[in-house]
Write an enzyme that holds these catalytic residues in place. Structure first.
Site, PDB file in Angstrom:
ATOM      1  N   CYS A   2     -19.886  -2.864  39.008  1.00 30.58           N
ATOM      2  CA  CYS A   2     -20.328  -4.131  38.483  1.00 30.58           C
ATOM      3  C   CYS A   2     -21.398  -3.862  37.436  1.00 30.58           C
ATOM      4  O   CYS A   2     -21.810  -2.729  37.239  1.00 30.58           O
ATOM      5  CB  CYS A   2     -20.906  -4.970  39.608  1.00 30.58           C
ATOM      6  N   ARG A  27     -17.796  -3.654  32.459  1.00 30.37           N
ATOM      7  CA  ARG A  27     -17.982  -2.994  33.761  1.00 30.37           C
ATOM      8  C   ARG A  27     -17.294  -3.745  34.902  1.00 30.37           C
ATOM      9  O   ARG A  27     -17.219  -3.259  36.023  1.00 30.37           O
ATOM     10  CB  ARG A  27     -19.479  -2.876  34.075  1.00 30.37           C
ATOM     11  N   TRP A  74     -16.912  -6.607  39.701  1.00 33.07           N
ATOM     12  CA  TRP A  74     -15.589  -5.988  39.828  1.00 33.07           C
ATOM     13  C   TRP A  74     -15.415  -5.790  41.318  1.00 33.07           C
ATOM     14  O   TRP A  74     -16.070  -4.941  41.921  1.00 33.07           O
ATOM     15  CB  TRP A  74     -15.591  -4.660  39.067  1.00 33.07           C
ATOM     16  N   GLU A 482      -3.662  12.882  27.461  1.00 36.79           N
ATOM     17  CA  GLU A 482      -4.675  11.907  27.046  1.00 36.79           C
ATOM     18  C   GLU A 482      -4.011  10.728  26.313  1.00 36.79           C
ATOM     19  O   GLU A 482      -4.368   9.565  26.518  1.00 36.79           O
ATOM     20  CB  GLU A 482      -5.730  12.605  26.170  1.00 36.79           C
ATOM     21  N   LYS A 486      -4.128   6.809  27.386  1.00 36.66           N
ATOM     22  CA  LYS A 486      -4.594   5.754  26.478  1.00 36.66           C
ATOM     23  C   LYS A 486      -3.586   4.619  26.424  1.00 36.66           C
ATOM     24  O   LYS A 486      -3.923   3.456  26.501  1.00 36.66           O
ATOM     25  CB  LYS A 486      -4.758   6.372  25.098  1.00 36.66           C
ATOM     26  N   HIS A 505      13.299  20.207  33.939  1.00 30.00           N
ATOM     27  CA  HIS A 505      13.159  20.256  35.403  1.00 30.00           C
ATOM     28  C   HIS A 505      12.992  18.861  36.001  1.00 30.00           C
ATOM     29  O   HIS A 505      12.384  18.705  37.049  1.00 30.00           O
ATOM     30  CB  HIS A 505      11.990  21.169  35.777  1.00 30.00           C
TER      31      HIS A 505
END
Ligand code: G6P
Length: 607
Positions: A2, A27, A74, A482, A486, A505
C-alpha cells in the site's frame, strides 16, 4: 504494497494528502482513505476504488484540519471495500492508523483484544493496531509509550502513521521492514512511502531504521530508538528534481521513462566511469578479498532479476567467478550454499522488495558480504547491505520498469569490469574496449529510440493477439524474458519466452498460422543458429518480428528492427528498448492503463 502519506503543518491537509496519494497510486489502487485532525477530533473519510472516488465524496470537502494521514490500498487481508480501507479507528475513536505491511500474528492479537472486550468492524490485519494502542493507552496514558508497547507485540512488517485525539498537534510514525520517509519543510512535515510523492514540497529527508519512532509536531521532529531513548538523525538532501517525478508532456509515465533512457544511462555511467577509469568511491574491495570469492549470487525479483540474468555472463567472462542468478523469493527458502567465500549482489529499483531484503539478511547471517544495487536513495536495502551502489535512473513511477532495468544492466556491467580490473584475470585491453563501448551507449540508445514509428505499426497489427512468443539465444534469451514480462504486465496478452534452442522441446507445438514470434539476435556467434530456429517457426506459419544488430537477410521475416551494434555483453541495454515500446503501444492500442496495470504494484513490500 500500500502507499501512505501524511502532513503536519499550517495548510489544509486534505488537498496535500490527495495529491500525495495520487502519486502513490501505483503502489495499490483498490481503495483509499484519509483522516484529519478536526476541531472536534479525528475525522475519517474512505472509499472503495481509485483516489478519484475518494476525492469525489461530498463529506471530504468538510475536512479543514492541518494534520492528516492518508492511505491507498492493495488488499492483502480482507477484500477491497470501504470498511476494509484505511485509516482505521480503535473502538473508542481515540486513535486513527494507516498501515503499509502485514501483521503476521493478527489472529492471535485479535483474539486477545476480543477477550478484552474489543470488537472489530473490518477483516483487516491493521485494525488490531489502533485497538492494541488503545489497550496500552488505558494503562499508560502516554501516546508514545502506548504506540511502542503495541509495536512490541506486532510480528511482521509495518509502516505506521498514528493520530491521537488527546494529542491534536502531534503524529507518531514508526516502521519495520516497510518503507516510510519523512520530508522536512519550513514549519511543516511530510510523510510518504516514497520520495517522489512529496518531492515537490521538500528535498530534505529523514530515514527511519527498523523500529525507530518519530514524534512529529509542526516545527519539530523527535526521534527515538526502540527503547525510547532520544536519538539524533541527519537530514539527507535529495538531488532528484521535481520535473523527473512529473509526466512532463508525455501521455504516460512509462513512455516518458522509456524516452529518458539515454539520459538515465548517461547519468549511471557518469557516476562510475569517466575518462576510461572506473571508480567506486562507495566501497573499497581489495584484490585479496576478491580472490577469496569462489561464487557470486545475484538475487532479485521481476525486472531486476532479469537485469541480473543479463549481466551474469560479464561477471563470469571477465572475473572468472561462477555466477548464479536467483529469484529472491526462492533463494530465501532453499538454504543456498553461502559462506564467507560467497559474494551476494541484490538488485532492487525500489530498495523495498520484501523478498529481496529477506534474501539479503539471510546471506549476511551466513557470513557473506552483500552489495545492494538500488535506485531509491536511502531505501531499506541500502541500509541493510554491507555496500551499496546506486543506479542513477531518477524516480521511476510506471509500474512496469524500463529505465531502471537499463541502468541496472549498465551499472552491473561496470561493477563486473571493476572487479575484473582488480582481479587481473583477463587482459586489460579487453576491459578497456568494453569501457569505451559503454561510453557510447547513451548515443546508441537515442538511435534505437528512432525506431518508434515501425514499432507502433507492428503493435497495430498484433494488439488483438492472445499469445506472443519471444526467442533468443545466450544473452538474447534473457532479453526475451524481460520483453515477455513487459508485454504480459501491461497488455495482458499471454506471452512466453524461450531460449531458441529449446523450441523443439515443446513450445513449437504451439506455433500455427499467424502466431506472433519475436526473435532477438545480437550475438554474431549465434546468428545462424537463431535464424534457423526462426525459420522453423516461419515454416509453421508464424508472423515474425526480429530485433537485430547483425546483417541478416531480413526478407524472410515479417518485420525487422535494426538497432546499433555493440559488444554482446551490453546488447540488452539496447535490444530491450524497441520491445519496451512494443509493449507500451500494444497496451495503448488496447486502451489499457499503461502505468497502473491490474493487480500489480510498483514495489512489493509484502511476501
Ligand atoms: C514489482 C514491480 C516490478 C519490479 C519488481 C522488483 O513486481 O512491478 O517492476 O521489477 O517488483 O522490484 P524492485 O523494486 O525490487 O526492483
Amino acid at each position: 504494497m500500500c502507499g501512505i502519506v501524511g502532513y503536519i503543518g499550517t495548510k489544509k491537509a486534505k488537498p496535500i494528502l490527495i495529491n500525495g496519494l495520487l502519486r502513490l497510486e501505483y503502489r495499490g489502487y483498490d481503495s483509499a482513505g484519509i483522516a484529519t485532525m478536526e476541531k472536534d477530533g479525528i475525522k475519517i473519510v474512505k472509499e472503495k476504488g481509485r483516489i478519484a472516488n475518494l476525492d469525489a465524496k461530498e463529506e471530504i470537502n468538510s475536512l479543514e484540519g492541518t494534520i492528516g494521514i492518508g492511505h491507498t490500498r492493495w488488499a492483502t487481508h480482507g477484500k477491497p471495500s470501504a470498511v476494509n480501507s484505511h485509516p482505521h479507528y480503535d473502538n473508542s475513536k481515540t486513535f486513527a492508523v494507516v498501515h503499509n505491511g502485514i501483521i503476521e500474528n493478527y489472529h492471535e492479537l485479535r483474539k486477545f483484544l476480543e477477550d478484552n472486550g474489543y470488537h472489530f468492524l473490518s477483516d483487516t490485519d491493521t485494525e488490531v493496531i489502533p485497538n492494541l494502542i488503545h489497550y496500552y493507552y488505558k494503562k499508560e496514558h502516554d501516546f508514545l509509550k502506548s504506540v511502542k508497547l503495541a509495536c512490541d507485540d506486532l510480528k511482521g512488517s509495518f509502516a505506521l502513521e498514528i493520530l491521537c485525539n488527546d494529542y491534536p498537534d502531534n503524529m507518531i510514525v514508526v516502521r519495520q521492514d516497510s518503507p516510510l520517509v519523512i520530508g522536512k519543510g519550513l514549519n511543516e512535515i511530510y510523510i510518504s512511502s516514497d520520495i517522489p510523492a512529496i518531492l515537490s514540497f521538500t528535498k530534505d529527508f529523514y530515514f527511519l531504521n527498523d523500529r525507530e519512532y518519530a514524534v512529529l509536531s509542526r516545527k519539530n521532529i523527535e526521534f527515538y530508538d526502540n527503547n525510547l531513548n532520544s536519538i539524533d538523525k541527519m537530514v539527507k538532501s535529495i538531488e532528484w528534481n521535481t520535473a523527473s517525478a512529473e509526466k512532463d508532456g508525455y501521455e504516460d509515465f512509462m513512455l516518458k521513462e522509456i524516452y529518458e533512457q539515454p539520459n538515465s544511462i548517461r547519468e549511471t555511467i557518469g557516476s562510475k566511469l569517466s575518462e576510461n577509469k572506473i571508480s567506486f568511491t562507495d566501497f573499497e574491495i581489495s584484490k585479496d578479498y576478491l580472490e577469496t570469492i569462489n561464487r557470486i549470487y545475484i538475487v532479485a525479483c521481476g525486472t531486476a532479476k532479469n537485469a541480473g540474468l543479463a549481466t551474469k555472463a560479464t561477471f563470469e567472462n571477465f572475473c572468472k567467478i561462477p555466477t548464479e542468478v536467483d529469484i529472491a523469493s526462492e533463494f530465501r527458502y532453499r538454504d543456498p550454499l553461502i559462506n564467507e567465500h560467497t559474494l551476494c549482489i541484490y538488485i532492487s529499483q525500489s530498495g523495498e522488495t520484501a523478498d529481496t531484503i529477506a534474501a539479503l539478511k539471510l546471506a549476511k547471517q551466513k557470513g557473506a558480504k552483500t552489495i545492494a544495487v538500488a535506485n531509491v536513495i536511502g531505501s531499506s536495502i541500502t541500509r541493510e547491505s554491507d555496500y551499496c551502489v546506486y543506479t542513477h535512473a531518477g524516480p521511476e513511477i510506471a509500474v512496469a520498469s524500463t529505465k531502471a532495468y537499463t541502468s541496472q544492466v549498465v551499472l552491473l556491467n561496470i561493477l563486473a569490469l571493476y572487479f575484473a580490473e582488480v582481479l587481473e584475470r583477463v587482459p586489460a585491453l579487453e576491459i578497456d574496449n568494453i569501457k569505451k563501448e559503454i561510453m557510447d551507449l547513451p548515443k546508441k540508445a537515442e538511435i534505437t529510440l528512432g525506431n518508434v514509428a515501425e514499432i507502433k505499426n507492428f503493435a497495430n497489427t498484433v494488439y488483438k493477439e492472445t499469445d506472443i512468443f519471444f526467442l533468443g539465444r545466450g544473452i538474447d534469451s534473457y532479453v526475451a524474458e524481460e520483453a515477455s514480462l513487459k508485454l504480459k504486465e501491461i497488455s495482458y496478452i499471454h506471452s512466453e519466452s524461450y531460449p531458441a534452442g529449446e523450441l523443439k522441446h515443446g513450445p513449437i507445438a504451439l506455433i500455427e498460422n499467424d502466431v506472433t514470434v519475436i526473435g532477438i539476435i545480437t550475438n554474431p556467434k549465434l546468428v545462424e543458429k537463431t535464424v534457423s530456429n526462426i525459420q522453423e517457426v516461419i515454416t509453421r506459419g508464424a508472423k515474425t518480428l526480429v530485433i537485430t544488430n547483425q546483417k541478416i537477410n531480413d526478407e524472410q521475416f515479417y518485420k525487422t528492427i535494426h538497432i546499433p551494434e555493440v559488444n554482446p555483453c551490453l546488447s540488452p541495454i539496447l535490444s530491450i528498448i524497441p520491445l519496451q515500446l512494443l509493449a507500451y503501444y500494444i497496451s495503448k492500442e488496447k486502451g489499457l492503463d499503461v502505468d497502473k496495470p491490474r493487480n500489480l504494484a510498483k514495489s512489493v513490500t509484502v511476501e
